[in-house]
Write an enzyme that holds these catalytic residues in place. Sequence first.
Site, PDB file in Angstrom:
ATOM      1  CG  HIS A   1      21.391  38.965  69.709  1.00 29.83           C
ATOM      2  ND1 HIS A   1      21.017  39.867  70.687  1.00 29.83           N
ATOM      3  CD2 HIS A   1      20.423  39.026  68.765  1.00 29.83           C
ATOM      4  CE1 HIS A   1      19.865  40.430  70.337  1.00 29.83           C
ATOM      5  NE2 HIS A   1      19.492  39.936  69.178  1.00 29.83           N
TER       6      HIS A   1
ATOM      7  CG  ASN B   1      16.069  36.847  67.283  1.00 35.53           C
ATOM      8  OD1 ASN B   1      16.220  35.632  67.358  1.00 35.53           O
ATOM      9  ND2 ASN B   1      16.217  37.644  68.338  1.00 35.53           N
TER      10      ASN B   1
ATOM     11  CG  HIS C   1      20.556  42.787  65.301  1.00 35.17           C
ATOM     12  ND1 HIS C   1      19.412  43.260  64.707  1.00 35.17           N
ATOM     13  CD2 HIS C   1      20.157  42.121  66.419  1.00 35.17           C
ATOM     14  CE1 HIS C   1      18.363  42.910  65.436  1.00 35.17           C
ATOM     15  NE2 HIS C   1      18.789  42.207  66.475  1.00 35.17           N
TER      16      HIS C   1
ATOM     17  CD  GLN D   1      14.602  41.498  62.453  1.00 33.22           C
ATOM     18  OE1 GLN D   1      13.952  40.744  61.727  1.00 33.22           O
ATOM     19  NE2 GLN D   1      15.551  42.289  62.009  1.00 33.22           N
TER      20      GLN D   1
ATOM     21  CG  ASP E   1      21.435  44.087  73.606  1.00 31.44           C
ATOM     22  OD1 ASP E   1      21.106  43.443  72.599  1.00 31.44           O
ATOM     23  OD2 ASP E   1      20.629  44.690  74.347  1.00 31.44           O
TER      24      ASP E   1
HETATM   25  P1  5GP Z   1      16.350  41.607  68.373  1.00 30.80           P
HETATM   26  O1  5GP Z   1      15.257  41.336  69.376  1.00 30.80           O
HETATM   27  O2  5GP Z   1      15.845  42.484  67.235  1.00 30.80           O
HETATM   28  O3  5GP Z   1      17.054  40.380  67.888  1.00 30.80           O
HETATM   29  O4  5GP Z   1      17.453  42.408  69.170  1.00 30.80           O
HETATM   30  C1  5GP Z   1      17.480  43.794  69.308  1.00 30.80           C
HETATM   31  C2  5GP Z   1      18.444  44.102  70.431  1.00 30.80           C
HETATM   32  O5  5GP Z   1      18.799  45.467  70.335  1.00 30.80           O
HETATM   33  C3  5GP Z   1      17.859  43.883  71.826  1.00 30.80           C
HETATM   34  O6  5GP Z   1      18.646  42.929  72.527  1.00 30.80           O
HETATM   35  C4  5GP Z   1      17.897  45.268  72.455  1.00 30.80           C
HETATM   36  O7  5GP Z   1      18.259  45.229  73.821  1.00 30.80           O
HETATM   37  C5  5GP Z   1      18.942  45.977  71.621  1.00 30.80           C
HETATM   38  N1  5GP Z   1      18.737  47.423  71.497  1.00 30.80           N
HETATM   39  C6  5GP Z   1      17.564  48.056  71.175  1.00 30.80           C
HETATM   40  N2  5GP Z   1      17.762  49.397  71.117  1.00 30.80           N
HETATM   41  C7  5GP Z   1      19.074  49.606  71.399  1.00 30.80           C
HETATM   42  C8  5GP Z   1      19.876  50.785  71.502  1.00 30.80           C
HETATM   43  O8  5GP Z   1      19.424  51.914  71.312  1.00 30.80           O
HETATM   44  N3  5GP Z   1      21.201  50.607  71.817  1.00 30.80           N
HETATM   45  C9  5GP Z   1      21.731  49.361  72.027  1.00 30.80           C
HETATM   46  N4  5GP Z   1      23.039  49.302  72.325  1.00 30.80           N
HETATM   47  N5  5GP Z   1      20.997  48.229  71.934  1.00 30.80           N
HETATM   48  C10 5GP Z   1      19.692  48.347  71.645  1.00 30.80           C
END
Ligand code: 5GP
Length: 139
Positions: free
Chosen positions: A103, A88, A101, A95, A32
Amino acid sequence: MRDPECIFCKIIAGEIPSNTIYEDEAFKVILDLAPAAKGHALILPKEHYADIYEIDEEVAGRAMKLAKKLAIHMTKVLGCDGFNILQNNREVAGQTVFHFHMHLIPRYKAAKNNDILVWNHETFSAEEMAEIRDALKCD
Ligand code: 5GP
Ligand code: ZN
């Protein structure tokens, strides 16, 4: 299938760089960009599914199996003391990237900012709980 606007589809296609720790024909696992802890990783199915409502059942099952394998591997390598597996769905649930995805978050006893997930507790009467139970019962 991919979504041309989706950042994770671009990462999967190699158009945006990522720190990849595992890859097979169906999944890519990356670190992440804004980790909650050292080693925080994301399991990405290579097919684009927005969330748990859309994902193919078989792929969802394989993602969980992969989460178990990586939890064991990452705990061994990182020496973490515990592990969150978090997923999420939709904005109201936190999300921010609308490509399914999971985590993988290693947790360390010694961490200073161990922002373990917490939530406020709502209260329901015994009657309300029974109503909720009856409404949700399924096979
Ligand atoms: P969500 O909030 O949708 O469950 O998690 C999205 C995750 O993707 C976040 O923890 C954020 O830090 C990660 N993320 C967003 N953009 C990128 C990216 O371009 N590269 C990587 N490696 N992680 C990302
Ligand atoms: Zn995508």
